[in-house]
Design a protein around this motif. Structure first.
Motif, short mmCIF file in Angstrom:
data_model
loop_
_atom_site.label_atom_id
_atom_site.label_comp_id
_atom_site.label_asym_id
_atom_site.label_seq_id
_atom_site.Cartn_x
_atom_site.Cartn_y
_atom_site.Cartn_z
N ASN A 1 2.14 8.14 -5.90
CA ASN A 1 1.02 8.72 -6.64
C ASN A 1 0.16 9.73 -5.89
O ASN A 1 -0.58 10.49 -6.53
N CYS B 1 0.82 -1.22 0.00
CA CYS B 1 0.00 0.00 0.00
C CYS B 1 0.85 1.27 0.00
O CYS B 1 0.65 2.16 -0.82
N CYS C 1 2.65 2.68 -3.22
CA CYS C 1 1.74 3.26 -4.21
C CYS C 1 1.34 4.68 -3.81
O CYS C 1 1.32 5.60 -4.64
N HIS C 2 1.04 4.85 -2.53
CA HIS C 2 0.68 6.19 -2.03
C HIS C 2 1.87 7.14 -2.17
O HIS C 2 1.69 8.30 -2.56
#
Length: 198
Positions: free
Chosen positions: A177, A170, A173-174
């Motif tokens: 992006n 998780c 990705c955060h």
């Protein structure tokens, strides 16, 4: 009363007091806040307890990426109702930053009906899952941005506790992006409108 009986009663009383004190100590150490003013509660195994009353927090948006618009293969085809704890929102509104203790909850709902009196569209169905993110530099010093992510399940009844997800699942990705501090503020108009103008 004999002296021996008095000593025995006193000993039993002290044992009870000690027992209650121990139980109280364990209870206090089983549930500990992640940071000051944070609603996040953890157990001694660093598992996040399922948050309560989050629907009374600040609602910031509901993204949806339905299967119909993704060749039937959307990665996350549900509605995502996003809530942030009031203290975290107030600090964001004042500074444009998320403080330690910020908690973001993502409540998942299926796509239900596609027709209504107003016309065709995508309308919320049933609750299907729950996720959360917590920012805490003391509890998660090695996580990028000090954010940790948790999943309570994709069907009800949900798990009552959840361990942090692996960073690559998780957090990365955060980090790559999300527009602001590991949070996808670009998809949440309420957060965009509340951010102080530079």
């Amino acid at each position: 009363m004999k002296q021996s009986d008095s000593k025995r009663h006193k000993t039993q009383y002290l044992r009870k007091v000690a027992s209650f004190a121990f139980v109280g100590y364990v209870a206090l150490n089983t549930l500990a806040y992640a940071a000051d003013s944070s609603p996040a509660l953890f157990n001694v195994n660093n598992e996040l307890l399922q948050p309560k009353d989050y629907r009374e927090w600040v609602y910031v948006g509901t993204p949806v990426t339905p299967n119909d618009m993704n060749d039937g293969k959307a990665i996350v085809p549900e509605f995502h109702n996003i809530y942030i704890n009031p203290e975290g929102f107030a600090h964001w509104k004042k500074t444009g930053e998320f403080p330690d203790g910020t908690m973001v909850v993502k409540e998942l709902l299926s796509v239900g009906a596609k027709k209504a009196l107003t016309g065709n569209g995508y309308f919320m169905g049933e609750f299907t899952g729950l996720e959360a993110a917590v920012k805490d530099s003391k509890r998660f010093p090695d996580e990028p941005g000090n954010w940790a992510y948790f999943m309570f399940g994709m069907e009800y009844p949900l798990a009552r506790k959840a361990a942090p997800k692996p960073t690559a699942e998780c957090n990365s990705c955060h980090e790559a992006n999300a527009k602001d501090d590991w949070v996808f503020t670009q998809y949440y108009p309420v957060l965009q409108a509340a951010k102080p103008k530079e």
